[in-house]
Design a protein around this motif. Structure first.
Motif, PDB file in Angstrom:
ATOM      1  N   SER A  78       0.917  -1.204   0.044  1.00 46.91           N
ATOM      2  CA  SER A  78      -0.051   0.076   0.090  1.00 46.91           C
ATOM      3  C   SER A  78       1.096   1.067  -0.189  1.00 46.91           C
ATOM      4  O   SER A  78       2.040   1.504   0.125  1.00 46.91           O
ATOM      5  CB  SER A  78      -0.708   0.125   1.277  1.00 46.91           C
ATOM      6  N   TRP A  79       0.140   2.520  -0.451  1.00 47.81           N
ATOM      7  CA  TRP A  79       1.020   3.698  -0.336  1.00 47.81           C
ATOM      8  C   TRP A  79       1.508   3.744   1.105  1.00 47.81           C
ATOM      9  O   TRP A  79       2.733   4.441   1.308  1.00 47.81           O
ATOM     10  CB  TRP A  79       0.161   4.850  -0.869  1.00 47.81           C
ATOM     11  N   LYS A  80       0.816   3.538   2.312  1.00 47.08           N
ATOM     12  CA  LYS A  80       1.429   3.965   3.486  1.00 47.08           C
ATOM     13  C   LYS A  80       2.508   3.046   3.607  1.00 47.08           C
ATOM     14  O   LYS A  80       3.408   3.336   4.295  1.00 47.08           O
ATOM     15  CB  LYS A  80       0.187   3.716   4.545  1.00 47.08           C
ATOM     16  N   GLN A  81       2.442   1.714   3.519  1.00 44.58           N
ATOM     17  CA  GLN A  81       3.579   0.727   3.519  1.00 44.58           C
ATOM     18  C   GLN A  81       4.912   1.337   2.823  1.00 44.58           C
ATOM     19  O   GLN A  81       5.831   1.309   3.552  1.00 44.58           O
ATOM     20  CB  GLN A  81       3.201  -0.463   3.260  1.00 44.58           C
ATOM     21  N   ARG A  82       4.614   1.961   1.516  1.00 42.54           N
ATOM     22  CA  ARG A  82       5.730   2.251   0.967  1.00 42.54           C
ATOM     23  C   ARG A  82       6.564   3.670   1.693  1.00 42.54           C
ATOM     24  O   ARG A  82       7.486   3.622   1.747  1.00 42.54           O
ATOM     25  CB  ARG A  82       5.435   2.532  -0.580  1.00 42.54           C
TER      26      ARG A  82
ATOM     27  N   CYS B 196       6.834   4.062  -8.926  1.00 37.04           N
ATOM     28  CA  CYS B 196       6.425   3.332 -10.170  1.00 37.04           C
ATOM     29  C   CYS B 196       6.357   1.885 -10.246  1.00 37.04           C
ATOM     30  O   CYS B 196       5.631   1.418 -11.010  1.00 37.04           O
ATOM     31  CB  CYS B 196       7.680   3.958 -11.211  1.00 37.04           C
ATOM     32  N   GLY B 197       6.940   1.245  -9.472  1.00 35.73           N
ATOM     33  CA  GLY B 197       6.690  -0.281  -9.208  1.00 35.73           C
ATOM     34  C   GLY B 197       7.386  -1.060 -10.600  1.00 35.73           C
ATOM     35  O   GLY B 197       6.758  -1.801 -10.959  1.00 35.73           O
TER      36      GLY B 197
ATOM     37  N   PHE C 139      -1.047  -0.294  -9.314  1.00 32.81           N
ATOM     38  CA  PHE C 139      -1.586  -0.698  -8.135  1.00 32.81           C
ATOM     39  C   PHE C 139      -2.348   0.569  -7.131  1.00 32.81           C
ATOM     40  O   PHE C 139      -3.365   0.443  -6.471  1.00 32.81           O
ATOM     41  CB  PHE C 139      -0.687  -1.537  -7.512  1.00 32.81           C
ATOM     42  N   LEU C 140      -1.517   1.428  -7.414  1.00 33.76           N
ATOM     43  CA  LEU C 140      -1.593   2.677  -6.456  1.00 33.76           C
ATOM     44  C   LEU C 140      -2.561   3.775  -7.099  1.00 33.76           C
ATOM     45  O   LEU C 140      -2.990   4.872  -6.586  1.00 33.76           O
ATOM     46  CB  LEU C 140      -0.444   3.423  -6.129  1.00 33.76           C
TER      47      LEU C 140
ATOM     48  N   GLU D  72      -0.143  14.941  -2.441  1.00 31.61           N
ATOM     49  CA  GLU D  72       0.794  14.137  -1.928  1.00 31.61           C
ATOM     50  C   GLU D  72       1.866  13.574  -2.913  1.00 31.61           C
ATOM     51  O   GLU D  72       2.985  13.438  -2.653  1.00 31.61           O
ATOM     52  CB  GLU D  72       0.311  12.703  -0.964  1.00 31.61           C
ATOM     53  N   LEU D  73       1.101  13.294  -4.068  1.00 32.34           N
ATOM     54  CA  LEU D  73       1.846  12.728  -5.302  1.00 32.34           C
ATOM     55  C   LEU D  73       2.916  13.717  -5.623  1.00 32.34           C
ATOM     56  O   LEU D  73       4.223  13.549  -6.043  1.00 32.34           O
ATOM     57  CB  LEU D  73       1.384  12.223  -6.304  1.00 32.34           C
ATOM     58  N   LYS D  74       2.683  15.003  -5.734  1.00 34.28           N
ATOM     59  CA  LYS D  74       3.252  16.202  -6.362  1.00 34.28           C
ATOM     60  C   LYS D  74       4.439  16.399  -5.255  1.00 34.28           C
ATOM     61  O   LYS D  74       5.590  16.493  -5.686  1.00 34.28           O
ATOM     62  CB  LYS D  74       2.442  17.306  -6.380  1.00 34.28           C
ATOM     63  N   LYS D  75       3.911  16.239  -4.102  1.00 35.34           N
ATOM     64  CA  LYS D  75       4.992  16.567  -2.760  1.00 35.34           C
ATOM     65  C   LYS D  75       6.413  15.287  -3.001  1.00 35.34           C
ATOM     66  O   LYS D  75       7.475  15.790  -2.937  1.00 35.34           O
ATOM     67  CB  LYS D  75       4.507  16.550  -1.626  1.00 35.34           C
TER      68      LYS D  75
END
Length: 823
Positions: A589-593, A691-692, A727-728, A736-739
């Protein structure tokens, strides 16, 4: 009669405290909390569940902090979340099965709760009629106070007494019995007039003032069998210090002399500060440290020694020197007399410093020979402990200090008697001094003769020890256990290919299981390994110097039969790479990453700032970031690591090494390595996380083969949705993505000076993770209107100080540090 509930509590606590002794009287309490918590192999039980014969919980009120930001970082932080508050006198009574020395540790943090501000508390604490604390006014930071008492009764009573119109509190406490013979019944007094007299310690209570590890490195509670904290000696050295840190853990021989790692861990006896006489053969100086003590008390002192110094020229020198405290000689140490001269045999000296009008408030420890004129003199010390003794008032509190001449036992004195006694003492001192000087000169002449005779007979043997690759001098510590090859073969079923969990340039990595069921990862170097012996030694030395929860821990190594094997802790979830692509593992997940990025950044930040000179990893990549069973990230593979530049230098010039796709372009073209080279490589990892996909993927169209070129081109065009892992998609807010991309772009700057430091990067990642947590809580509230958001204030632990295990950071991200003193 102990009730069943307490008996169960006692059994559980004892089982969780096997590092002391399964038969010990051990009590670990999480005060004011309804929950048990495990901290460094100790289970702190809720004091709500104690029987009334131990503690009446109805006499105290449980409170919890309303500001989690006030908590110190680290594993012990959970012990400070709650507290037990007493409005009147309250007592914990612990049943004692076996008499002897006990340790009492008291945890205090005056937080603000919904009903109380603990900073306003005023109270006293006593144990067995000894005053431990009197009219205590809490400081604003967390503190752990440690006491030692000799218990000869069947109960140990710990009493909290609030002042009138105030209250007392305690966050957590420990009471456990020390192993026999750890503390003596008595110790000799320092001073020429009292050198043959002893003071009985068992009738006193003692408070730990300082516990110091020499060698410029601290040792954490998790590395000590009695959970003692050993601070680095660097904070106690003067500016003109002649000390040099030494490391040689393999030399420590606990089988000689009867001293065990309970007296002090191997990390204390295996490190030392020695006199730096290498550049001046006629150095005539003492090693000196200064400690602050409270006047009006006697102090029990313990000096730890272990000869781990291997002469670089292969000679065996006779090492002898003197110990001084405030210019008074404590003892002479001759290492040829320790365990019959056994190299690496631990040894300690105990003494008591009497209260004195001179040197009030300071204790100066000096090591060296006052008249030593030998070539390249050697003096050293490994560790030092200072414990304050209770006085005639049975008190340890500074308000009860008793100064010489003011004791109730010495209210009347005759000036003439004092004058006569003083003159007699002076004559005795002069006579003793003359005898000592004559004996010293005679012994010096004999020692030189013995030294010259031993040079030729022992020289070859010492050179052979050096050729084994034994570590001599480093800036900090910790070398793992040397495993026999047979044991490693047993753990891996003789390197069964079915147990291979990874393959790299060094060789294969096998999963293994030791006889005690401990799972391990075994990295076995192939004969044709591209890394070879140099990288093998580098990785062991680097991992041995540092301990951090976000660095993979070294368990041991094997160099038997030309094998190059390194044994690590086993990381159940494997590499970060295998959770991003090219595997069947569930996607993160995004939080895990974000959590993984934060963890890895903490580990790298510690490498860059945890010692006088930075350590540059030089091979940061997703395959070298490992995940444990909880997906906590740990940086691994230090075979290419390099010590960073000196303070007056900007870079290290060295051959280019690393992994293709992750190399800093500035390092690649100029061969100039800096900490910013790791920052660039970490920026590449951040792209992989987002990007995975791999850094280089030849199967893709030409414009997409290089991840950095393809992704950053689209980032600059604002097409972030085209690079994110499918997946994200839809699971990350555009802000958040921009930051995240902005931070990554700065890490990948072509010019190293334009990149952030690892501390700056960590700050930003921590901030993003906190925002993510806040967003999740907000979503929970939207889903359940009756729910309340508790503790939504953003928390920061950007420097990772709490993640350190026993390591002293000499440089930190200054704007974000709140140092918690726990002595």
């Amino acid at each position: 009669m102990i009730n069943l509930k307490f008996f169960t509590l006692w059994v559980l606590t004892a089982l969780c405290s096997t590092r002391v002794s399964s038969a010990s009287d051990s009590f670990f309490l999480n005060c004011g909390s309804p929950e048990n918590v495990t901290v460094t192999n100790r289970t702190f039980e809720s004091d709500n569940n104690l029987g009334r014969e131990i503690f009446d919980s109805t006499r105290g009120v449980s409170v919890r902090t309303t500001d989690s930001n006030s908590l110190p970082s680290g594993d012990e932080s959970t012990l400070f979340e709650t507290a037990r508050v007493f409005s009147d006198e309250s007592i914990y009574r612990f049943p004692i099965e076996q008499h002897g020395w006990f340790i009492i540790r008291l945890y205090f943090l005056p937080f603000v709760s919904a009903s109380r501000d603990l900073i306003t508390a005023r109270f006293s604490v006593s144990a067995q009629n000894f005053t431990l604390i009197k009219d205590y006014k809490p400081s604003k930071t967390s503190i752990v106070k440690e006491y030692s008492l000799n218990i000869s009764t069947d109960n140990l009573s710990l009493e909290f007494l609030p002042k009138t119109d105030s209250f007392a509190f305690i966050n957590a406490l420990e009471v456990f019995r020390l192993p026999e013979n750890l503390l003596p019944e008595e110790a000799g007094l320092i001073g020429t007039q009292s050198s043959k007299k002893n003071l009985k310690l068992s009738t006193h209570a003692m408070e730990t003032v300082s516990r110091v590890n020499m060698g410029n490195v601290s040792v954490g509670r998790d590395q000590d069998k009695l959970w003692r904290q050993w601070d680095s000696d660097s904070a106690y050295m003067g500016e003109a210090h002649f000390g040099l840190p030494v490391l040689n853990l393999k030399a420590v021989n606990f089988s000689a002399g009867g001293i065990t790692d309970v007296n002090a861990p191997v990390y204390v006896y295996g490190t030392a500060t020695r006199l730096n006489s290498e550049n001046n053969p006629n150095t005539n100086a003492n090693l000196t440290w200064t400690f602050q003590v409270e006047p009006g008390f006697d102090y029990f002192l313990r000096f730890h020694f272990c000869n781990i110094i291997v002469d670089p020229f292969g000679f065996e020198r006779q090492i002898s020197f003197d110990i001084f405290v405030n210019s008074e000689k404590v003892d002479s140490v001759d290492m040829t007399e320790v365990a019959n001269g056994t190299f690496g045999a631990p040894y300690f000296v105990d003494a008591v410093m009497r209260k004195s009008k001179s040197h009030e408030g300071a204790l100066n420890l000096s090591i060296g020979g006052v008249m030593d004129v030998s070539l390249y003199p050697v003096s050293f010390i490994n560790g030092f402990e200072v414990l304050k003794l209770s006085n005639d008032k049975r008190s340890l509190d500074v308000s009860d200090a008793v100064f010489p001449g003011s004791s109730s036992r010495n209210k009347s004195s005759n000036p003439r008697i004092g004058l006569i006694a003083g003159l007699s003492a002076a004559l005795c001192v002069g006579l003793v001094f003359g005898v000592v000087v004559f004996s010293w000169c005679l012994r010096k002449r004999r020692s030189r003769n013995r030294q010259m005779q031993s040079v030729h007979s022992r020289g070859d043997e010492q050179i052979k020890q050096n050729e084994t690759g034994e570590s001599l001098i480093f800036s900090s510590s910790k070398i793992g256990y040397r495993f026999p090859l047979a044991l490693i073969k047993e753990a891996t079923d003789d390197f069964d290919e079915r147990l291979v969990i990874g393959v790299g340039g060094f060789g294969k990595v096998f999963k293994g299981v030791l006889r005690d069921k401990t799972e391990i990862a075994v990295k076995r170097g192939a004969p044709q390994s591209r890394q070879g012996l140099a990288e093998f030694k580098t990785e062991i030395e680097m991992l041995s110097q540092f301990r951090h929860r976000h660095l993979v821990s070294l368990i041991g190594y094997c160099d038997e039969n030309s094998e190059m094997i390194i044994v690590y802790e086993y990381m159940e979830k494997g590499t970060l790479k295998n959770h991003l692509y090219d595997s069947d593992n569930p996607r993160l997940s995004w939080k895990q990453r974000l959590e993984i990025c934060v963890g890895a950044a903490r580990g790298l930040h510690y490498l860059h700032t945890g010692s006088t000179r930075a350590i540059i990893h030089r091979d940061v990549k997703s395959a070298n970031i490992l995940l444990d069973e909880n997906f906590m990230a740990k940086v691994a593979d230090f075979g290419l690591s390099k010590t960073g530049p000196d303070l007056d230098q900007t870079h290290v010039s060295t051959a280019v090494k690393g992994s293709f796709g992750y190399l800093d372009p500035e390092y690649l073209t100029r061969q100039q390595l800096t900490e910013k080279s790791d920052v660039y490589s970490f920026g590449v990892v951040m792209l992989e996380v987002l990007c995975g996909r791999p850094v280089i993927d030849p199967s893709l169209p030409r414009e997409k083969v290089n991840l950095i070129e393809w992704a950053m081109k689209l980032v600059k065009k604002g097409k972030l949705e085209e690079i994110i892992d499918p997946f994200l998609d839809g699971k990350v807010k555009i802000e958040e993505l921009k930051k995240y991309c902005e931070i990554t772009d700065k890490c990948l700057a072509q010019n190293g000076t334009e990149r952030p430091t690892m501390g700056d990067l960590l700050w930003n990642l921590e901030f993003m993770l906190q925002l993510q947590a806040k967003d999740e809580k907000a979503e929970m509230v939207e889903d359940d209107p009756e729910a309340s958001v508790v503790g939504s204030t953003l928390q920061f632990s950007v420097n990772g100080v709490g993640d350190i295990a026993g390591i002293s950071m000499s440089k930190v991200f200054a704007q974000m540090v709140v140092r918690e003193e726990t002595r």
